[in-house]
Design an enzyme around this catalytic site. Structure first.
Site, PDB file in Angstrom:
ATOM      1  N   THR A 148     -29.760 -27.825 -11.166  1.00  0.00           N
ATOM      2  CA  THR A 148     -30.678 -28.358 -12.173  1.00  0.00           C
ATOM      3  C   THR A 148     -30.528 -29.873 -12.252  1.00  0.00           C
ATOM      4  O   THR A 148     -31.444 -30.569 -12.659  1.00  0.00           O
ATOM      5  CB  THR A 148     -30.411 -27.730 -13.560  1.00  0.00           C
ATOM      6  OG1 THR A 148     -29.005 -27.742 -13.795  1.00  0.00           O
ATOM      7  CG2 THR A 148     -30.924 -26.319 -13.627  1.00  0.00           C
TER       8      THR A 148
ATOM      9  N   LYS B 283     -22.058 -33.502 -10.333  1.00  0.00           N
ATOM     10  CA  LYS B 283     -22.036 -32.039 -10.487  1.00  0.00           C
ATOM     11  C   LYS B 283     -20.588 -31.584 -10.409  1.00  0.00           C
ATOM     12  O   LYS B 283     -19.718 -32.372 -10.036  1.00  0.00           O
ATOM     13  CB  LYS B 283     -22.852 -31.380  -9.378  1.00  0.00           C
ATOM     14  CG  LYS B 283     -22.481 -31.883  -7.957  1.00  0.00           C
ATOM     15  CD  LYS B 283     -23.352 -31.280  -6.867  1.00  0.00           C
ATOM     16  CE  LYS B 283     -24.696 -31.943  -6.725  1.00  0.00           C
ATOM     17  NZ  LYS B 283     -25.789 -31.056  -7.017  1.00  0.00           N
ATOM     18  N   ARG B 284     -20.299 -30.305 -10.744  1.00  0.00           N
ATOM     19  CA  ARG B 284     -18.949 -29.805 -10.573  1.00  0.00           C
ATOM     20  C   ARG B 284     -18.481 -30.044  -9.139  1.00  0.00           C
ATOM     21  O   ARG B 284     -19.280 -30.031  -8.209  1.00  0.00           O
ATOM     22  CB  ARG B 284     -18.892 -28.307 -10.906  1.00  0.00           C
ATOM     23  CG  ARG B 284     -19.004 -27.986 -12.388  1.00  0.00           C
ATOM     24  CD  ARG B 284     -17.915 -28.642 -13.199  1.00  0.00           C
ATOM     25  NE  ARG B 284     -16.648 -27.976 -12.958  1.00  0.00           N
ATOM     26  CZ  ARG B 284     -16.041 -27.184 -13.848  1.00  0.00           C
ATOM     27  NH1 ARG B 284     -16.551 -26.984 -15.047  1.00  0.00           N
ATOM     28  NH2 ARG B 284     -14.904 -26.601 -13.550  1.00  0.00           N
TER      29      ARG B 284
ATOM     30  N   LYS C 281     -33.207 -33.028 -12.790  1.00  0.00           N
ATOM     31  CA  LYS C 281     -33.024 -34.117 -13.766  1.00  0.00           C
ATOM     32  C   LYS C 281     -33.121 -35.470 -13.085  1.00  0.00           C
ATOM     33  O   LYS C 281     -33.735 -36.401 -13.616  1.00  0.00           O
ATOM     34  CB  LYS C 281     -31.671 -33.962 -14.480  1.00  0.00           C
ATOM     35  CG  LYS C 281     -31.624 -32.738 -15.394  1.00  0.00           C
ATOM     36  CD  LYS C 281     -30.203 -32.333 -15.765  1.00  0.00           C
ATOM     37  CE  LYS C 281     -30.171 -30.908 -16.298  1.00  0.00           C
ATOM     38  NZ  LYS C 281     -28.817 -30.323 -16.310  1.00  0.00           N
TER      39      LYS C 281
ATOM     40  N   LYS D   8     -20.549 -27.417  -2.630  1.00  0.00           N
ATOM     41  CA  LYS D   8     -21.453 -28.526  -2.963  1.00  0.00           C
ATOM     42  C   LYS D   8     -21.232 -29.727  -2.036  1.00  0.00           C
ATOM     43  O   LYS D   8     -22.012 -30.670  -2.024  1.00  0.00           O
ATOM     44  CB  LYS D   8     -21.272 -28.932  -4.425  1.00  0.00           C
ATOM     45  CG  LYS D   8     -21.648 -27.813  -5.414  1.00  0.00           C
ATOM     46  CD  LYS D   8     -21.388 -28.239  -6.849  1.00  0.00           C
ATOM     47  CE  LYS D   8     -21.569 -27.119  -7.869  1.00  0.00           C
ATOM     48  NZ  LYS D   8     -22.971 -26.914  -8.261  1.00  0.00           N
TER      49      LYS D   8
ATOM     50  N   HIS E  38     -26.698 -15.831 -11.410  1.00  0.00           N
ATOM     51  CA  HIS E  38     -26.614 -17.265 -11.110  1.00  0.00           C
ATOM     52  C   HIS E  38     -25.772 -17.583  -9.886  1.00  0.00           C
ATOM     53  O   HIS E  38     -25.450 -18.754  -9.671  1.00  0.00           O
ATOM     54  CB  HIS E  38     -26.023 -18.038 -12.296  1.00  0.00           C
ATOM     55  CG  HIS E  38     -26.843 -17.999 -13.539  1.00  0.00           C
ATOM     56  ND1 HIS E  38     -27.731 -18.985 -13.884  1.00  0.00           N
ATOM     57  CD2 HIS E  38     -26.917 -17.065 -14.514  1.00  0.00           C
ATOM     58  CE1 HIS E  38     -28.305 -18.674 -15.042  1.00  0.00           C
ATOM     59  NE2 HIS E  38     -27.830 -17.512 -15.446  1.00  0.00           N
TER      60      HIS E  38
END
Ligand code: 26Q
Length: 826
Positions: A670, A561-562, A674, A567, A370
């Protein structure tokens, strides 16, 4: 949020007997007495929640007993999903949909003067995961049950899950998550099942009947006992098992100590043992020598494998057939000690020879990677493993020496390659490379999105790919639309069902039938009304938890998200500051689309830069809110405590989905799926599954910007020069100078200096390199949002083309290519 609209699962089974309103009402009252010891007049909302949960649980158990019996009799091949995390989210609403009894329970509850949605909100969700990886495991469990694949999910019953996040003075505060405080109505303890797990000590070898046998004499032994949660499929009578292990002291130890008078020693041993499953570790990524984390990993895989062997032998099977009956998937390397553990169990405890044991082990395991971030690849120091798992270290050495022999055969005279591929990193302090162990001990290795798998094969696992290309394949992630559309967005689910029927619940590809409706004016109008209503709900929640008033008419621009530098939440902030400056400068503010930028996510408690980013978001948000020139047109809000429940409020209300990681860093993502599934358009880089989302929805319905993974790699090679970008871009310079000068932190002007320094220094995530392209792309977004007909058409097309991202599709791919499992027809 009572929308009064429920799309029930198309139910092939006895929803009538499960869901009779009068029976439900009676059961609620009876459970109130039986489980809470209360009568209606004095019952709290939580008492009623517990009564409802038990009413549902009794019905689940019926299905569960039935399917375990069927599986047992059929001796079915079983998928075992080994994962240190299962982020399953709240259970009540989901289980009602699975049973197809939402409407009737709503009636029964309202007959008692209560509101079902209030009870659903009451649930404290099990936060047994950090983020994407844990949530993926939960989506897979849901799809496996719905597709009727016999499955056991094996994991850890953490007493404290991921911390709850509060924001105080703009900073993240971590609050212990004592989710078990009021008891967990969804689990069943199985005290009759228990396994010993050894730790520490030393090994002895001796000759037995002409064979060398190794005995491991441990220093400690802890006991593992399972807590089972049923995972019911949607609209099918199948229930699978999520089996989570709790660590306990062995009673016999306690008892002995008690007899010799060491009462306190016995209690201390109990506490030590229970510590193993106390708390979930946040994904700090830094590999500090965390002994407890290693104990957790070993503890749960040892229990899982002992349980699998017990079940196998119980069915009168021989261990030589183990791999024919089980497919075990390693969710990243966290459970990779399962490989030496299965070898130990077969060779030491069941007297099997090495070769057949190794054959079984390799045929049993598959490994999913991952991450591509080198710092996130697990390595454990040899010293630590030697101390805790002396026998496993011997086994790992033996696996390694046999493996490196093969490497030397395939690639003669290439000792550099042998060093690179070794399970042992000998460059400094010696480590075991867990990803190498997982590759060698598995028959299948997969990444989680097309680009990710490609980069794995080209980069991180290049040598392994060269030697054994046949082991590699891609399995693009998916999400369960039954939770992330049917349950969390009832308004949209209802609209879709009105338009195309409810076939999409079982087969997400059916959403394609929405395509011809994308340009239909009536459909568009209803679609917008659904989105508006969802945005109003979220606005209410935001006001409740932050006090901020936001405008549901504005564009809801969401990054959830985290919090992590890769990111790039800070890229989002730079855009916010730029918008703010533009609004202040221009007289024609009407030309700038009103926006509400919503950011949500947790930062690992030890990750300084991520916590500083949260503080910056809040500081910028407050400055804009204080400024009467801008606050009507721009809001920046940090929505606290992103978890599954809050995700279910946020996704349905998103207009724009921020997927802006540095290309090549996000394995899949993911949340991107969504949000698109809930009718948000994506602004994103060519990273992770964004690539495939864009392919599916069409390039014209996706806001693309930024460097590609190749260009990122090239920039890094050539020497990235953020200073030059800063010097040559006036708006960027202005934004960074404001942040650096303390405009957003007047009480501590240098507060954000470390962040600015990192952006202008050796930033591996190339934030400034993508700034201009991002800002320009956001201009296109703003313009597009100004044309509601066109915008809504794109949203409908996005949803219509999301079929591929159902976790049902992912699971079918795993079953066919990795697990060799036939799906039952229908
Ligand atoms: C490791 C060692 C010690 C302590 C914690 C950890 C740890 C825990 C959790 C390391 C990583 C994680 C979680 C990783 C994760 O969630 N990865 C995400 O997986 C998703 C599902 O495949 C992908 O969509 C995301 O791209 C990926 O970041």
């Amino acid at each position: 949020m009572n929308t009064g609209r429920t799309v029930e699962t198309p139910s092939a089974f006895n929803a009538r007997s499960d869901g009779d309103v009068e029976q439900l009402r009676q059961d609620l009252v009876e459970n109130l007495t039986r489980t809470q010891g209360k009568f209606p007049a004095v019952a709290t909302r939580n008492d009623w929640y517990m009564a409802a949960a038990h009413t549902v649980r009794d019905r689940l158990l019926q299905h569960w007993v039935h399917s375990s019996q069927t599986y047992y009799e059929r001796k079915a091949r079983t998928v075992c999903y080994l994962s240190a995390e299962f982020l399953i989210g709240p259970q009540l609403g989901m289980n009602l949909v699975r049973l197809g009894i939402t409407k009737n329970l709503r009636r029964a509850v309202s007959d008692l003067g209560l509101d079902l949605d209030d009870l659903i909100e009451q649930e404290e969700e099990p936060g047994l995961g950090n983020g994407g990886l844990g949530r993926l495991a939960a989506c897979f469990m849901e799809s496996l049950a719905t597709l009727r694949v016999p499955t056991i999910g094996y994991g850890i019953r953490y007493e404290y899950g991921i911390f709850d996040q509060e924001i105080r003075n703009g900073w993240q505060c971590e609050i212990a998550d004592s989710w078990l405080r009021y008891g967990n109505p969804w689990e069943i303890a199985r005290p009759e099942i228990r396994f010993d797990v050894k730790l520490g000590g030393h090994t002895e070898s001796q000759l037995e009947n002409g064979q060398y046998r190794v005995r491991w004499i441990p220093e400690h032994v802890v006991r593992g006992t399972p807590y089972d949660m049923p995972v019911l499929g949607c609209g099918v009578p199948t229930a699978n098992l999520l089996r989570l292990w709790k660590a306990e002291a062995r009673e016999s130890f306690d008892f002995q100590a008690f007899n010799i008078g060491d009462y306190y020693g016995a209690v201390a041993d109990k506490t030590d043992s229970e510590t193993i499953t106390k708390v979930l570790y946040p994904n700090d990524a830094q590999q500090k020598g965390r002994v407890l984390r290693l104990k957790q990993q070993y503890f749960f895989v040892s229990c899982a494998l002992q349980d699998m062997i017990r079940l196998h032998l119980q069915r009168n099977e021989t261990l030589l057939g183990f791999a024919d009956k089980y497919a075990a998937q390693l969710n990243d390397t966290h459970p990779s000690l399962a490989i030496p553990e299965l070898m130990r169990l077969l060779v030491d405890e069941h007297q099997m020879e090495w070769e057949p044991a190794w054959d079984i082990t390799q045929r049993t395991f598959g490994y999913t990677n991952h991450t591509l971030l080198p710092e996130a690849l697990e390595r454990w120091s040899i010293d630590l493993i030697a101390r805790l798992l002396p026998r496993h270290l011997e086994i790992i050495y033996e696996i390694n020496s046999r493996f490196l022999e093969q490497v030397r055969v395939v690639f003669p005279q290439d000792e550099a390659r042998v060093q690179r591929m070794s399970l042992i990193d000998e460059s400094g302090e010696r480590f075991v490379r867990m990803a190498h162990l997982a590759c060698v001990g598995s028959h299948a290795i997969n990444g989680v999105a097309a680009l990710h798998t490609e980069l794995l094969a080209r980069d991180v696992l290049r040598d392994f790919h060269e030697m054994m290309p046949e082991k590699f394949s891609n399995k693009t992630n998916g999400v369960t639309h039954r939770r992330f559309l049917l349950v969390s967005n009832p308004r949209l689910a209802h609209l879709i069902t009105e338009a195309i029927g409810d076939g999409w619940v079982k087969d997400l590809d059916e959403l394609r039938q929405l395509e011809p409706l994308a340009a239909d004016a009536t459909m568009q109008e209803e679609w917008r009304q659904v989105k508006q209503a969802n945005k109003r709900d979220l606005a209410r929640h935001v006001q409740k938890v932050t006090g901020m008033v936001i405008d549901p008419e504005s564009l809801f621009d969401v990054q959830a998200k985290r919090i992590h530098e890769y990111k790039r939440q800070h890229l989002n902030v730079l855009h916010c500051v730029t918008l703010y400056n533009r609004l202040k400068r221009t007289k024609r503010t009407r030309e700038i689309t009103p926006r509400t930028v919503l950011v949500a996510g947790k930062a690992a408690p030890g990750y300084f830069m991520a916590k500083l980013i949260i503080k910056l978001i809040n500081s910028v948000g407050e400055a804009i809110e204080r400024d009467p020139d801008t606050r009507e047109r721009l809001k920046v809000v940090f929505v606290p405590d992103f978890n599954v429940q809050n995700a279910q409020r946020i996704y349905p209300a998103a207009d724009l989905s921020e997927q802006i990681s540095t290309a090549g860093k996000e394995a899949s993502g993911t949340g991107n799926m969504k949000m698109a599934l809930n009718g948000a358009l994506t602004i994103g880089t060519l990273d992770g599954a964004n690539v495939e989302i864009r392919e599916q929805v069409g390039a014209e319905n996706f806001f693309l910007f930024g460097l590609t993974a190749e260009q990122v790699a090239a920039r890094v090679r050539e020497g990235y020069q953020p200073r030059a970008i800063y010097e040559s871009n006036a708006e960027l310079r202005e934004a960074l100078d404001q942040i650096a000068s303390g405009e957003f932190s007047p009480e501590q002007p240098d507060l954000f200096q470390p962040l600015v320094d990192s952006l202008l220094g050796n930033d591996p995530f190339l934030v400034l390199a993508d700034y201009q392209a991002y800002v320009e792309c956001q201009e296109r977004v703003g313009k597009a949002y100004g044309n509601p007909g066109e915008w809504t058409r794109m949203c409908i097309l996005n949803v219509a083309r999301m079929g591929y991202f159902s976790s049902d599709r992912s699971i079918r791919d795993y079953c066919r290519d990795i697990w060799n499992v036939q799906l039952p027809a229908g």
